[in-house]
Design a protein around this motif. Structure first.
Motif, PDB file in Angstrom:
ATOM      1  N   PHE A   1      18.800   4.728  -1.484  1.00 36.44           N
ATOM      2  CA  PHE A   1      19.661   4.399  -0.465  1.00 36.44           C
ATOM      3  C   PHE A   1      21.086   3.983  -1.277  1.00 36.44           C
ATOM      4  CE2 PHE A   1      15.888   2.837   1.259  1.00 36.44           C
ATOM      5  CZ  PHE A   1      16.161   2.845   2.400  1.00 36.44           C
ATOM      6  N   GLU A   2      22.161   4.662  -0.675  1.00 35.25           N
ATOM      7  CA  GLU A   2      23.601   4.816  -1.273  1.00 35.25           C
ATOM      8  C   GLU A   2      24.559   4.507  -0.076  1.00 35.25           C
ATOM      9  OE1 GLU A   2      23.906   7.499  -5.152  1.00 35.25           O
ATOM     10  OE2 GLU A   2      23.676   8.529  -3.259  1.00 35.25           O
ATOM     11  N   PRO A   3      24.578   3.479   0.563  1.00 33.99           N
ATOM     12  CA  PRO A   3      25.419   3.137   1.652  1.00 33.99           C
ATOM     13  C   PRO A   3      26.877   3.176   1.026  1.00 33.99           C
ATOM     14  CG  PRO A   3      24.220   1.191   1.107  1.00 33.99           C
ATOM     15  CD  PRO A   3      23.632   2.305   0.219  1.00 33.99           C
ATOM     16  N   PRO A   4      27.831   3.344   2.079  1.00 31.33           N
ATOM     17  CA  PRO A   4      29.376   3.002   1.346  1.00 31.33           C
ATOM     18  C   PRO A   4      29.546   1.550   1.128  1.00 31.33           C
ATOM     19  CG  PRO A   4      29.176   3.343   3.868  1.00 31.33           C
ATOM     20  CD  PRO A   4      27.717   3.537   3.403  1.00 31.33           C
ATOM     21  N   LEU A   5      30.531   1.702   0.330  1.00 28.12           N
ATOM     22  CA  LEU A   5      31.067   0.152  -0.280  1.00 28.12           C
ATOM     23  C   LEU A   5      31.481  -0.673   0.700  1.00 28.12           C
ATOM     24  CD1 LEU A   5      32.766   1.321  -3.342  1.00 28.12           C
ATOM     25  CD2 LEU A   5      30.542   0.343  -3.240  1.00 28.12           C
ATOM     26  N   ASN A   6      31.912  -0.218   1.790  1.00 34.48           N
ATOM     27  CA  ASN A   6      32.276  -1.116   3.193  1.00 34.48           C
ATOM     28  C   ASN A   6      31.311  -1.336   4.231  1.00 34.48           C
ATOM     29  OD1 ASN A   6      32.337   1.625   4.133  1.00 34.48           O
ATOM     30  ND2 ASN A   6      34.400   1.326   4.860  1.00 34.48           N
ATOM     31  N   VAL A   7      30.001  -0.986   3.954  1.00 37.82           N
ATOM     32  CA  VAL A   7      28.866  -1.297   4.684  1.00 37.82           C
ATOM     33  C   VAL A   7      28.885  -2.857   5.149  1.00 37.82           C
ATOM     34  CG1 VAL A   7      27.146  -1.962   3.051  1.00 37.82           C
ATOM     35  CG2 VAL A   7      26.327  -0.777   5.031  1.00 37.82           C
ATOM     36  N   GLU A   8      28.581  -2.811   6.472  1.00 31.70           N
ATOM     37  CA  GLU A   8      28.496  -4.015   7.386  1.00 31.70           C
ATOM     38  C   GLU A   8      27.330  -4.739   7.068  1.00 31.70           C
ATOM     39  OE1 GLU A   8      31.094  -5.752   8.587  1.00 31.70           O
ATOM     40  OE2 GLU A   8      32.542  -3.967   8.091  1.00 31.70           O
ATOM     41  N   ASP A  50       0.837  -1.238   0.075  1.00 33.44           N
ATOM     42  CA  ASP A  50       0.021  -0.107   0.192  1.00 33.44           C
ATOM     43  C   ASP A  50       0.769   1.345  -0.013  1.00 33.44           C
ATOM     44  OD1 ASP A  50       0.770  -0.945   2.597  1.00 33.44           O
ATOM     45  OD2 ASP A  50      -0.707   0.547   3.687  1.00 33.44           O
ATOM     46  N   LEU A  51       2.239   1.059   0.398  1.00 38.10           N
ATOM     47  CA  LEU A  51       3.051   2.409   0.629  1.00 38.10           C
ATOM     48  C   LEU A  51       3.912   2.423  -0.540  1.00 38.10           C
ATOM     49  CD1 LEU A  51       3.660   2.543   4.422  1.00 38.10           C
ATOM     50  CD2 LEU A  51       1.915   3.705   3.036  1.00 38.10           C
ATOM     51  N   ILE A  52       4.536   1.167  -0.863  1.00 41.95           N
ATOM     52  CA  ILE A  52       5.731   0.777  -1.882  1.00 41.95           C
ATOM     53  C   ILE A  52       5.286   0.377  -3.165  1.00 41.95           C
ATOM     54  CG2 ILE A  52       8.036  -0.119  -2.278  1.00 41.95           C
ATOM     55  CD1 ILE A  52       8.382  -0.138   0.787  1.00 41.95           C
ATOM     56  N   THR A  53       5.621   0.886  -4.175  1.00 44.27           N
ATOM     57  CA  THR A  53       5.495   0.472  -5.579  1.00 44.27           C
ATOM     58  C   THR A  53       6.741  -0.243  -6.216  1.00 44.27           C
ATOM     59  OG1 THR A  53       4.243   2.646  -5.943  1.00 44.27           O
ATOM     60  CG2 THR A  53       5.116   1.456  -7.892  1.00 44.27           C
ATOM     61  N   GLU A  54       7.808   0.004  -5.973  1.00 42.35           N
ATOM     62  CA  GLU A  54       8.673  -0.769  -6.649  1.00 42.35           C
ATOM     63  C   GLU A  54      10.046  -0.594  -5.838  1.00 42.35           C
ATOM     64  OE1 GLU A  54      10.948  -0.989 -10.925  1.00 42.35           O
ATOM     65  OE2 GLU A  54       9.859   1.115 -10.575  1.00 42.35           O
ATOM     66  N   VAL A  55      11.069  -1.322  -5.954  1.00 42.37           N
ATOM     67  CA  VAL A  55      12.441  -1.449  -5.406  1.00 42.37           C
ATOM     68  C   VAL A  55      13.357  -1.606  -6.790  1.00 42.37           C
ATOM     69  CG1 VAL A  55      14.130  -2.518  -4.003  1.00 42.37           C
ATOM     70  CG2 VAL A  55      11.914  -2.148  -3.458  1.00 42.37           C
ATOM     71  N   ARG A  56      14.155  -0.863  -6.836  1.00 45.74           N
ATOM     72  CA  ARG A  56      14.977  -0.718  -8.101  1.00 45.74           C
ATOM     73  C   ARG A  56      16.408  -0.415  -7.945  1.00 45.74           C
ATOM     74  NH1 ARG A  56      11.241   3.047  -9.379  1.00 45.74           N
ATOM     75  NH2 ARG A  56      12.176   5.067  -9.676  1.00 45.74           N
ATOM     76  N   GLY A  57      17.386  -0.986  -8.456  1.00 43.64           N
ATOM     77  CA  GLY A  57      18.854  -0.523  -8.431  1.00 43.64           C
ATOM     78  C   GLY A  57      19.657  -1.650  -8.817  1.00 43.64           C
ATOM     79  N   GLN A  58      20.785  -1.342  -8.393  1.00 45.95           N
ATOM     80  CA  GLN A  58      21.988  -2.186  -8.848  1.00 45.95           C
ATOM     81  C   GLN A  58      23.092  -2.028  -7.627  1.00 45.95           C
ATOM     82  OE1 GLN A  58      23.591  -2.039 -12.540  1.00 45.95           O
ATOM     83  NE2 GLN A  58      24.782  -4.032 -12.535  1.00 45.95           N
ATOM     84  N   GLY A  59      23.745  -2.957  -7.429  1.00 46.40           N
ATOM     85  CA  GLY A  59      24.665  -3.135  -6.170  1.00 46.40           C
ATOM     86  C   GLY A  59      24.000  -2.151  -4.996  1.00 46.40           C
ATOM     87  N   LEU A  60      24.831  -1.486  -4.707  1.00 44.73           N
ATOM     88  CA  LEU A  60      24.474  -0.533  -3.319  1.00 44.73           C
ATOM     89  C   LEU A  60      23.744   0.821  -3.787  1.00 44.73           C
ATOM     90  CD1 LEU A  60      27.653  -1.102  -1.079  1.00 44.73           C
ATOM     91  CD2 LEU A  60      25.074  -1.793  -0.763  1.00 44.73           C
TER      92      LEU A  60
END
Length: 104
Positions: free
Chosen positions: A71-78, A23-33
């Motif tokens: 969402f763009e966390p750092p490459l070293n995200v745990e 009801d709130l989210i239509t889509e999740v899209r992306g690649q990598g982080l």
């Protein structure tokens, strides 16, 4: 390789939340982080960002599009940091749904 694995974890978690909050989210899209979560209405993006900041997770729109949370966390995200962000997002979605009167 690590960014690809972390991105898979993030996207999988976000898609799980999208299934729970259709009801709130239509889509999740992306690649990598680099991942975007698109909401069904503009007003949900601002509410979710506000709620995430209250939970100590910085969240922003994609450019000037209030329907898409970036969402763009750092490459070293745990792994535990990704899980913490997903948990904060889930709580934020629940509060947004409650506050804006959306029911599942």
């Amino acid at each position: 390789d690590r960014a690809a694995r972390s991105g898979e974890q993030l996207i999988k978690g976000l898609r799980g939340l999208a299934a729970q909050f259709g009801d709130l989210i239509t889509e999740v899209r992306g690649q990598g982080l680099m991942v975007g979560v698109e909401f069904t209405e503009d007003k949900f993006g601002g509410s979710v960002i506000f709620e995430m900041v209250k939970r100590q997770v910085i969240a922003v729109y994609t450019l000037n599009q209030p329907k898409v949370l970036r969402f763009e966390p750092p490459l070293n995200v745990e792994t535990d940091e990704i899980e913490s962000a997903l948990s904060a997002l889930k709580e934020s979605l629940l509060e947004t749904r409650r506050r804006l009167g959306k029911e599942s």
